[in-house]
Write an enzyme that holds these catalytic residues in place. Structure first.
Site, mmCIF file in Angstrom:
data_model
loop_
_atom_site.group_PDB
_atom_site.id
_atom_site.type_symbol
_atom_site.label_atom_id
_atom_site.label_comp_id
_atom_site.label_asym_id
_atom_site.label_seq_id
_atom_site.Cartn_x
_atom_site.Cartn_y
_atom_site.Cartn_z
ATOM 1 N N GLU A 1 0.823 -1.212 0.000
ATOM 2 C CA GLU A 1 0.000 0.000 0.000
ATOM 3 C C GLU A 1 0.854 1.258 0.000
ATOM 4 O O GLU A 1 0.541 2.240 -0.698
ATOM 5 C CB GLU A 1 -0.955 -0.012 1.197
ATOM 6 N N HIS B 1 -10.295 1.661 0.359
ATOM 7 C CA HIS B 1 -10.728 0.795 1.456
ATOM 8 C C HIS B 1 -12.240 0.597 1.497
ATOM 9 O O HIS B 1 -12.735 -0.160 2.337
ATOM 10 C CB HIS B 1 -10.243 1.361 2.795
#
Length: 324
Positions: free
Chosen positions: A172, A205
């Site tokens: 990420e 997310h």
């Protein structure tokens, strides 16, 4: 200080993106659109890779985790190609190498490993003190466990631990910070890029909502409230690690901070309010925030990490974030 400002003066930064005949290679029109679309495509590729495998199993099942490891590692390995393609398409010709722009370099590496993590631990002073008070182990017991190879063998054999502490932070931060910030800084500048980059991270997310609804893990309203909270939390956290990346010019600092925050989770303030020693715990919470704000700029001073940081050389105008 005067020499540092000369290094990052707008004139010098403008000259660095010129060709030998003085023609500006940065196209003034369309650069932001190309940068934003490149970041959006990269974010969609990362999230989309999680769903290339069809399965009726929940996300925490070891089989699902292993398959997703494969997907995100492939996308992460290919993510530098997005930056390279963006650079070739826009004509931006920075002085530092592509790897240096992405925070993969040796200059200032040791401070980049230690100082940002220390700063983040200071912020979590309250939760750390609370954890120490509630832990049945003594300090020396904790040290012995941390030095036991069998403990780390168990950790690395646990797929959820490996995802939360290693794979997710590394991939990420590589995709959403190391690759996106070099594309956003020439367009928006360092300050705006810090708050723009986390939006891609926060939105990425939202895919958890799909899985929660699919497996009916809560009410619809509860799931969406949880998603809004998670977006807010991850956006703020993303802005912090973007700040760390721009100030230090290193990928390792954000990765370690991300791993630490994944381990700690969101501070349990409600539990602290009911703690038997709540005055001490809450005082540590406030002290941690105060010390964090006090040391935020001193511990991320670019002088410690190789001044100027590579990503700052992409800025078309002087930014205080890039200065000591």
């Amino acid at each position: 200080m005067a020499e540092e400002e000369d290094l990052l003066s707008p004139k010098l930064l403008t000259e660095e993106v010129k060709s030998s005949d003085g023609v500006l290679l940065l196209p003034p029109d369309g650069l932001c659109w190309v940068s934003v679309l490149s970041c959006l495509l990269l974010a969609c590729s990362y999230v989309g890779s999680l769903y290339v495998w069809r399965s009726d199993l929940p996300r925490d099942h070891p089989t699902v985790i292993k398959r997703r490891f494969t997907s995100v590692l492939v996308v992460s390995a290919l993510s530098p190609l997005f930056v390279w393609a963006w650079r070739e398409f826009t004509g931006v010709r920075p002085g530092p190498s592509l790897l240096a722009l992405m925070g993969i370099r040796f200059d200032g590496l040791i401070p980049a490993v230690v100082l940002p993590l220390l700063l983040t631990m200071v912020l979590f002073l309250g939760p750390l003190i609370q954890l120490a008070m509630d832990c049945p182990w003594s300090f020396m017991d904790g040290v012995r466990v941390a030095c036991d190879p069998w403990f780390w063998t168990l950790c690395f054999s646990d797929m959820r631990w490996l995802r939360n502490q290693v794979v997710a932070p590394l991939t990420e931060e590589l995709v959403f910070r190391a690759c996106m910030l070099p594309m956003l800084v020439p367009c928006a500048g360092p300050s705006t890029a810090i708050f723009t980059c986390p939006l891609f991270f926060g939105v990425a997310h939202f895919h958890h909502v799909i899985e929660l609804l699919r497996f009916r893990q809560g009410t619809v309203s509860g799931i969406f409230l949880s998603a809004v909270f998670q977006f807010s939390y991850t956006a703020v956290f993303g802005a912090y690690t973007a700040f760390i990346f721009i100030r230090t010019g290193h990928l390792m600092g954000p990765v370690l901070c991300h791993s630490f925050c994944n381990y700690m989770g969101f501070p349990a303030i409600s539990t602290a309010m009911e703690h038997p020693h709540r005055f001490t715990v809450l005082s540590c919470y406030l002290l941690g925030v105060f010390l964090f704000l006090s040391f935020l700029f001193p511990l991320t001073d670019p002088v410690y990490y190789g001044f100027p940081t590579p990503v700052c050389t992409l800025a078309s105008s002087l930014s205080s974030l890039c200065l000591s």
